[in-house]
Design an enzyme around this catalytic site. Structure first.
Site, PDB file in Angstrom:
ATOM      1  N   THR A 149       0.813  -1.195   0.000  1.00 48.30           N
ATOM      2  CA  THR A 149       0.000   0.000   0.000  1.00 48.30           C
ATOM      3  C   THR A 149       0.857   1.259   0.000  1.00 48.30           C
ATOM      4  O   THR A 149       1.928   1.281   0.581  1.00 48.30           O
ATOM      5  CB  THR A 149      -0.844  -0.092   1.276  1.00 48.30           C
ATOM      6  OG1 THR A 149      -1.645  -1.243   1.150  1.00 48.30           O
ATOM      7  CG2 THR A 149      -1.677   1.109   1.532  1.00 48.30           C
ATOM      8  N   ARG A 166     -13.793  -8.454  -0.343  1.00 47.75           N
ATOM      9  CA  ARG A 166     -13.081  -7.987   0.865  1.00 47.75           C
ATOM     10  C   ARG A 166     -12.574  -6.547   0.696  1.00 47.75           C
ATOM     11  O   ARG A 166     -11.992  -6.195  -0.317  1.00 47.75           O
ATOM     12  CB  ARG A 166     -11.909  -8.929   1.141  1.00 47.75           C
ATOM     13  CG  ARG A 166     -11.081  -8.568   2.376  1.00 47.75           C
ATOM     14  CD  ARG A 166      -9.885  -7.702   2.042  1.00 47.75           C
ATOM     15  NE  ARG A 166      -9.042  -7.476   3.216  1.00 47.75           N
ATOM     16  CZ  ARG A 166      -8.057  -6.587   3.246  1.00 47.75           C
ATOM     17  NH1 ARG A 166      -7.773  -5.863   2.190  1.00 47.75           N
ATOM     18  NH2 ARG A 166      -7.339  -6.432   4.330  1.00 47.75           N
ATOM     19  N   VAL A 167     -12.803  -5.741   1.705  1.00 47.17           N
ATOM     20  CA  VAL A 167     -12.293  -4.373   1.726  1.00 47.17           C
ATOM     21  C   VAL A 167     -11.476  -4.197   3.004  1.00 47.17           C
ATOM     22  O   VAL A 167     -11.918  -4.595   4.081  1.00 47.17           O
ATOM     23  CB  VAL A 167     -13.459  -3.347   1.702  1.00 47.17           C
ATOM     24  CG1 VAL A 167     -12.947  -1.931   1.857  1.00 47.17           C
ATOM     25  CG2 VAL A 167     -14.269  -3.487   0.404  1.00 47.17           C
ATOM     26  N   GLY A 168     -10.290  -3.625   2.867  1.00 54.52           N
ATOM     27  CA  GLY A 168      -9.430  -3.421   4.036  1.00 54.52           C
ATOM     28  C   GLY A 168      -9.611  -2.040   4.642  1.00 54.52           C
ATOM     29  O   GLY A 168     -10.637  -1.380   4.449  1.00 54.52           O
ATOM     30  N   ASP A 169      -8.598  -1.613   5.362  1.00 55.58           N
ATOM     31  CA  ASP A 169      -8.667  -0.325   6.049  1.00 55.58           C
ATOM     32  C   ASP A 169      -8.407   0.874   5.144  1.00 55.58           C
ATOM     33  O   ASP A 169      -8.836   1.989   5.444  1.00 55.58           O
ATOM     34  CB  ASP A 169      -7.634  -0.287   7.188  1.00 55.58           C
ATOM     35  CG  ASP A 169      -6.208  -0.469   6.653  1.00 55.58           C
ATOM     36  OD1 ASP A 169      -5.997  -1.378   5.817  1.00 55.58           O
ATOM     37  OD2 ASP A 169      -5.319   0.303   7.040  1.00 55.58           O
ATOM     38  N   THR A 179      -0.639   1.491   6.726  1.00 54.49           N
ATOM     39  CA  THR A 179      -0.461   0.300   5.894  1.00 54.49           C
ATOM     40  C   THR A 179      -0.274  -0.898   6.810  1.00 54.49           C
ATOM     41  O   THR A 179       0.343  -0.788   7.858  1.00 54.49           O
ATOM     42  CB  THR A 179       0.754   0.434   4.949  1.00 54.49           C
ATOM     43  OG1 THR A 179       0.933  -0.805   4.261  1.00 54.49           O
ATOM     44  CG2 THR A 179       2.033   0.778   5.687  1.00 54.49           C
ATOM     45  N   GLY A 180      -0.828  -2.030   6.404  1.00 52.52           N
ATOM     46  CA  GLY A 180      -0.686  -3.219   7.233  1.00 52.52           C
ATOM     47  C   GLY A 180      -1.863  -4.148   7.057  1.00 52.52           C
ATOM     48  O   GLY A 180      -2.624  -4.025   6.091  1.00 52.52           O
ATOM     49  N   GLY A 188      -5.114  -4.998   7.217  1.00 51.94           N
ATOM     50  CA  GLY A 188      -6.235  -4.076   7.335  1.00 51.94           C
ATOM     51  C   GLY A 188      -7.300  -4.421   8.346  1.00 51.94           C
ATOM     52  O   GLY A 188      -7.862  -3.528   8.991  1.00 51.94           O
TER      53      GLY A 188
END
Ligand code: ASP
Length: 318
Positions: A183, A211-214, A234-235, A237
């Site tokens: 990211t 799927r959706v992350g942070d 970043t990481g 999520g």
């Protein structure tokens, strides 16, 4: 475009820019010289783009968008071109942007044809009554607004495809692979004292089921508030969402009076307690900057008025 790029003679005082290109198991032993060179060049190019805006007295929001666009176009990072693959072998892109002077924000999730998702996020912020658009609707909004469209093959790189194949062959989970060069994000403080934050990603290799992350979630992966700070994360999520990382850091700064570094370190430690790995970049209205990560490394860079420039990858670099 080197680590020692001098500030232009007409440099406006008082600006700060911090960028990241992902955090994870980034260790010298695992790195090739070519990859390291490409990453450092990419980070320097992104700093150049943001600096060009800020040194002229431009806005923080324009600077973070400019810096992130460069990293989206660079196949060395997991955003735009070079994004990781979904389980189905496609690329689905997420991005968000926030203006600390108004707390206006825009974000997109799961877009498939917009060359620069961060610019689409900005259009959501400025040209729609919404904050977050997802999937087909976000793709349609992008076309309607005339943003540059590309064939989905534009985003796909052979290396990212191999990561998906390896993941499937070894039955790894999305959390096991490529938390390495991910990211991208930028935070800036402009000469007028306003802050902004932007984040863009392909998400995690092998992600499924929409799927959706942070990264596209305001308050988790991105937050900016002139009363506190600007954050891009970043990481892994899922953990960053549960911690509410970006907003939590700003809240600590605002209500507890912690420095950016203190708040960043505490929130990253709490995220780690949940099981999350990654990092954040931070700047505030006074121009202070910090980064914090609980991984071996984070692709990162910092530039500010007067010619300061740092590009670093490994945890032991200053
Ligand atoms: N935070 C991103 C996500 O969970 C991944 C990353 O930062 O590498 O989608």
């Amino acid at each position: 475009m080197t680590a020692a790029t001098p500030a232009a003679a007409q440099d406006t005082p008082g600006w700060t820019l911090v960028i990241h290109g992902g955090a994870g198991v980034i260790e010298r032993e695992r790195m090739t010289p070519e990859r390291e060179k490409a990453a450092r060049a990419g980070l320097n190019a992104a700093l150049d783009a943001g600096q060009a805006v800020l040194a002229k007295g431009g806005n923080a929001i324009d600077a973070v968008e400019a810096a992130v666009r460069v990293l989206e176009d660079d196949p060395a990072f997991n955003a735009g071109r070079g994004a990781v693959f979904t389980y189905e072998g496609t690329n689905e892109l997420d991005a968000s942007i926030m203006d600390g002077s108004t707390r206006a924000a825009g974000a997109v999730a799961g877009v498939t044809r917009t060359k620069n998702p961060i610019t689409l996020a900005r259009r959501v912020m400025e040209d729609s009554p919404h904050v977050l658009l997802a999937g087909k609707g976000a793709d349609a909004f992008s076309r309607e607004k005339g943003l540059e469209q590309v064939d989905p093959s534009w985003f796909a790189t052979p290396e990212r495809r191999q990561q998906l194949e390896k993941m499937k062959a070894q039955s790894l989970s999305a959390f096991d692979v490529d938390m390495k060069y991910g990211t991208v994000g930028a935070v800036a403080r402009d000469a007028a004292g306003h802050v902004a934050a932007a984040t863009s990603t392909g998400g995690m290799t092998g992600k499924r089921w929409g799927r959706v992350g942070d990264s596209p979630l305001i308050g988790a992966g991105t937050y900016a508030d002139d009363r506190a700070c600007a954050v891009s994360a970043t990481g892994s999520g899922e953990f960053f969402i549960r911690e509410g990382v970006a907003h939590e850091i700003c809240a600590r700064v605002r209500f507890k009076g912690e420095t950016l570094k203190q708040a960043g370190d505490i929130v990253m430690a709490e995220t780690k307690d949940l099981g999350g790995t990654g990092g954040v970049i931070l700047t505030g209205p006074t121009g202070e900057m910090a980064w914090s990560f609980n991984t071996a490394g984070m692709y990162r860079g910092h530039a500010s008025a007067g010619g300061t420039r740092v590009v670093a990858i490994y945890g032991d670099e200053k």
